[in-house]
Design a protein around this motif. Structure first.
Motif, PDB file in Angstrom:
ATOM      1  N   GLU A 156      -1.799  -4.865   1.749  1.00 14.27           N
ATOM      2  CA  GLU A 156      -2.175  -3.761   2.635  1.00 14.27           C
ATOM      3  C   GLU A 156      -2.984  -2.711   1.869  1.00 14.27           C
ATOM      4  O   GLU A 156      -3.965  -2.161   2.379  1.00 14.27           O
ATOM      5  CB  GLU A 156      -0.912  -3.135   3.233  1.00 14.27           C
ATOM      6  N   PHE A 157      -2.583  -2.457   0.635  1.00 11.66           N
ATOM      7  CA  PHE A 157      -3.302  -1.515  -0.224  1.00 11.66           C
ATOM      8  C   PHE A 157      -4.726  -2.003  -0.501  1.00 11.66           C
ATOM      9  O   PHE A 157      -5.695  -1.240  -0.382  1.00 11.66           O
ATOM     10  CB  PHE A 157      -2.524  -1.346  -1.532  1.00 11.66           C
ATOM     11  N   LEU A 158      -4.873  -3.276  -0.852  1.00 12.16           N
ATOM     12  CA  LEU A 158      -6.199  -3.831  -1.140  1.00 12.16           C
ATOM     13  C   LEU A 158      -7.087  -3.820   0.099  1.00 12.16           C
ATOM     14  O   LEU A 158      -8.290  -3.556   0.007  1.00 12.16           O
ATOM     15  CB  LEU A 158      -6.071  -5.254  -1.679  1.00 12.16           C
ATOM     16  N   SER A 159      -6.500  -4.091   1.248  1.00  9.09           N
ATOM     17  CA  SER A 159      -7.263  -4.056   2.490  1.00  9.09           C
ATOM     18  C   SER A 159      -7.789  -2.651   2.761  1.00  9.09           C
ATOM     19  O   SER A 159      -8.961  -2.466   3.130  1.00  9.09           O
ATOM     20  CB  SER A 159      -6.386  -4.525   3.657  1.00  9.09           C
ATOM     21  N   ALA A 160      -6.941  -1.646   2.567  1.00  4.59           N
ATOM     22  CA  ALA A 160      -7.360  -0.254   2.787  1.00  4.59           C
ATOM     23  C   ALA A 160      -8.418   0.168   1.770  1.00  4.59           C
ATOM     24  O   ALA A 160      -9.367   0.890   2.104  1.00  4.59           O
ATOM     25  CB  ALA A 160      -6.148   0.668   2.704  1.00  4.59           C
ATOM     26  N   LEU A 161      -8.269  -0.289   0.534  1.00 10.46           N
ATOM     27  CA  LEU A 161      -9.255   0.028  -0.499  1.00 10.46           C
ATOM     28  C   LEU A 161     -10.601  -0.598  -0.149  1.00 10.46           C
ATOM     29  O   LEU A 161     -11.659   0.041  -0.275  1.00 10.46           O
ATOM     30  CB  LEU A 161      -8.746  -0.488  -1.848  1.00 10.46           C
ATOM     31  N   ASN A 162     -10.559  -1.834   0.327  1.00  8.09           N
ATOM     32  CA  ASN A 162     -11.784  -2.526   0.716  1.00  8.09           C
ATOM     33  C   ASN A 162     -12.461  -1.838   1.901  1.00  8.09           C
ATOM     34  O   ASN A 162     -13.690  -1.649   1.914  1.00  8.09           O
ATOM     35  CB  ASN A 162     -11.453  -3.980   1.067  1.00  8.09           C
ATOM     36  N   GLU A 163     -11.673  -1.453   2.897  1.00  8.32           N
ATOM     37  CA  GLU A 163     -12.235  -0.776   4.069  1.00  8.32           C
ATOM     38  C   GLU A 163     -12.816   0.587   3.697  1.00  8.32           C
ATOM     39  O   GLU A 163     -13.840   1.012   4.248  1.00  8.32           O
ATOM     40  CB  GLU A 163     -11.159  -0.621   5.150  1.00  8.32           C
ATOM     41  N   THR A 164     -12.172   1.259   2.756  1.00  6.31           N
ATOM     42  CA  THR A 164     -12.704   2.544   2.285  1.00  6.31           C
ATOM     43  C   THR A 164     -14.045   2.343   1.600  1.00  6.31           C
ATOM     44  O   THR A 164     -14.980   3.133   1.793  1.00  6.31           O
ATOM     45  CB  THR A 164     -11.702   3.212   1.319  1.00  6.31           C
ATOM     46  N   ARG A 165     -14.158   1.281   0.821  1.00  5.07           N
ATOM     47  CA  ARG A 165     -15.427   0.983   0.153  1.00  5.07           C
ATOM     48  C   ARG A 165     -16.529   0.684   1.173  1.00  5.07           C
ATOM     49  O   ARG A 165     -17.699   0.996   0.936  1.00  5.07           O
ATOM     50  CB  ARG A 165     -15.246  -0.195  -0.811  1.00  5.07           C
ATOM     51  N   TYR A 166     -16.168   0.096   2.303  1.00 11.38           N
ATOM     52  CA  TYR A 166     -17.151  -0.146   3.365  1.00 11.38           C
ATOM     53  C   TYR A 166     -17.559   1.155   4.058  1.00 11.38           C
ATOM     54  O   TYR A 166     -18.718   1.333   4.440  1.00 11.38           O
ATOM     55  CB  TYR A 166     -16.599  -1.129   4.401  1.00 11.38           C
ATOM     56  N   GLN A 167     -16.622   2.066   4.213  1.00 11.59           N
ATOM     57  CA  GLN A 167     -16.930   3.324   4.901  1.00 11.59           C
ATOM     58  C   GLN A 167     -17.661   4.318   4.001  1.00 11.59           C
ATOM     59  O   GLN A 167     -18.409   5.166   4.490  1.00 11.59           O
ATOM     60  CB  GLN A 167     -15.637   3.961   5.419  1.00 11.59           C
ATOM     61  N   TYR A 168     -17.439   4.214   2.704  1.00  4.69           N
ATOM     62  CA  TYR A 168     -18.015   5.162   1.744  1.00  4.69           C
ATOM     63  C   TYR A 168     -19.464   4.766   1.451  1.00  4.69           C
ATOM     64  O   TYR A 168     -19.725   3.658   0.970  1.00  4.69           O
ATOM     65  CB  TYR A 168     -17.173   5.147   0.474  1.00  4.69           C
ATOM     66  N   PRO A 169     -20.429   5.630   1.740  1.00  4.51           N
ATOM     67  CA  PRO A 169     -21.848   5.264   1.607  1.00  4.51           C
ATOM     68  C   PRO A 169     -22.241   4.739   0.226  1.00  4.51           C
ATOM     69  O   PRO A 169     -23.087   3.846   0.119  1.00  4.51           O
ATOM     70  CB  PRO A 169     -22.577   6.578   1.925  1.00  4.51           C
ATOM     71  N   GLN A 170     -21.627   5.254  -0.838  1.00  4.99           N
ATOM     72  CA  GLN A 170     -22.047   4.859  -2.183  1.00  4.99           C
ATOM     73  C   GLN A 170     -21.607   3.446  -2.566  1.00  4.99           C
ATOM     74  O   GLN A 170     -22.144   2.867  -3.515  1.00  4.99           O
ATOM     75  CB  GLN A 170     -21.528   5.870  -3.209  1.00  4.99           C
ATOM     76  N   THR A 171     -20.623   2.893  -1.871  1.00  2.00           N
ATOM     77  CA  THR A 171     -20.170   1.535  -2.203  1.00  2.00           C
ATOM     78  C   THR A 171     -20.397   0.549  -1.062  1.00  2.00           C
ATOM     79  O   THR A 171     -20.205  -0.654  -1.239  1.00  2.00           O
ATOM     80  CB  THR A 171     -18.662   1.542  -2.558  1.00  2.00           C
ATOM     81  N   ARG A 172     -20.817   1.042   0.091  1.00  2.00           N
ATOM     82  CA  ARG A 172     -20.928   0.196   1.288  1.00  2.00           C
ATOM     83  C   ARG A 172     -21.839  -1.009   1.068  1.00  2.00           C
ATOM     84  O   ARG A 172     -21.478  -2.149   1.363  1.00  2.00           O
ATOM     85  CB  ARG A 172     -21.447   1.033   2.457  1.00  2.00           C
ATOM     86  N   HIS A 173     -23.024  -0.780   0.513  1.00  2.00           N
ATOM     87  CA  HIS A 173     -24.031  -1.845   0.469  1.00  2.00           C
ATOM     88  C   HIS A 173     -23.711  -2.925  -0.569  1.00  2.00           C
ATOM     89  O   HIS A 173     -24.146  -4.066  -0.422  1.00  2.00           O
ATOM     90  CB  HIS A 173     -25.412  -1.239   0.199  1.00  2.00           C
ATOM     91  N   GLY A 174     -22.952  -2.579  -1.590  1.00  2.00           N
ATOM     92  CA  GLY A 174     -22.624  -3.574  -2.608  1.00  2.00           C
ATOM     93  C   GLY A 174     -21.224  -4.136  -2.491  1.00  2.00           C
ATOM     94  O   GLY A 174     -20.711  -4.735  -3.444  1.00  2.00           O
ATOM     95  N   ASN A 175     -20.610  -3.956  -1.327  1.00  2.00           N
ATOM     96  CA  ASN A 175     -19.192  -4.302  -1.197  1.00  2.00           C
ATOM     97  C   ASN A 175     -18.939  -5.684  -0.613  1.00  2.00           C
ATOM     98  O   ASN A 175     -17.793  -6.088  -0.466  1.00  2.00           O
ATOM     99  CB  ASN A 175     -18.476  -3.255  -0.323  1.00  2.00           C
TER     100      ASN A 175
END
Length: 228
Positions: A187-206
């Motif tokens: 659940e933690f990894l899923s939330a971390l991954n979704e945050t990386r998708y929502q965060y503009p600085q990591t979205r494109h390389g995620n």
């Protein structure tokens, strides 16, 4: 004596009974001793005390020579993938305001050292009156048991001017907390991954980040995680 994080916690809390105990912080230079009543040194002093206590108890450990890198202690000196221990402390009256990890560094480290997610966090809550501190409580937790969602991102972070700096804990010990800790590392990894998708600085390389982390975790531990 080789111990796990759980055994260390039991020795400290159940055997040594550190909860409720008090200490005094003084500083002496030549013939002048002063009482230290500021809280900015308490965390470092508690960690130094813990190190001395582990030595007294003949606990095997190795301290990280770089205080700025993870972890604070290795409890398993032979297998560097196990026995990773971080020590945190906070003012009981203010609540946990420490950082769990730097956001970018943590995400990047999981690509090569995904076993880090299983590290233990030993947390000491203290109350300070004058120069006297009292240990109010002690916990041993995994990062997903400290982390939680937030109103802004799927995981709680420290953000300034739309830049994410650190992963931050919730108030895991309070029943009144709006956001509860994650129930599993998945659940933690899923939330971390979704945050990386929502965060503009990591979205494109995620695109492949999560799959690469899961592959690395299985390579190190032999365990396959199922993260939605």
């Amino acid at each position: 004596m080789k111990v796990t994080g759980e055994q260390l916690y039991s020795k400290l809390v159940d055997d040594y009974k550190v909860i409720g105990e008090t200490g005094i912080i003084n500083f002496t230079l030549k013939d002048l001793t002063i009482s230290i009543e500021t809280k900015d040194t308490v965390g470092n002093l508690l960690q130094e005390w813990l190190k001395a206590w582990m030595k007294k108890e003949s606990v095997e450990f190795e301290e990280n020579t770089n205080s700025q890198t993870f972890p604070d202690f290795h409890l398993d000196k032979e297998n560097r993938k196990k026995g990773l221990l971080e020590v945190k402390s906070f003012d009981w009256k203010r609540g946990p305001g420490f950082d769990l990890a730097n956001f970018d560094s943590y995400c990047n480290s999981l690509l090569e050292s995904a076993y880090r997610i299983d590290s233990d966090y030993l947390i000491l809550a203290y109350q300070m009156e004058g120069s006297q501190i009292t240990i109010k409580d002690v916990w041993l937790k995994k990062i997903w048991e400290l982390s939680c969602p937030s109103g802004t991102y799927p995981i709680k972070v420290q953000e300034k001017k739309q830049v994410i700096y650190n992963l931050r804990p919730g108030v895991w010990y309070s029943e009144r907390s709006r956001f509860k800790p994650f129930s599993s590392k998945e659940e933690f990894l899923s939330a971390l991954n979704e945050t990386r998708y929502q965060y503009p600085q990591t979205r494109h390389g995620n695109g492949h980040w999560l799959n690469n982390v899961l592959r690395n975790y299985e390579a190190h531990t032999g365990v396959s995680l199922d993260v939605k």
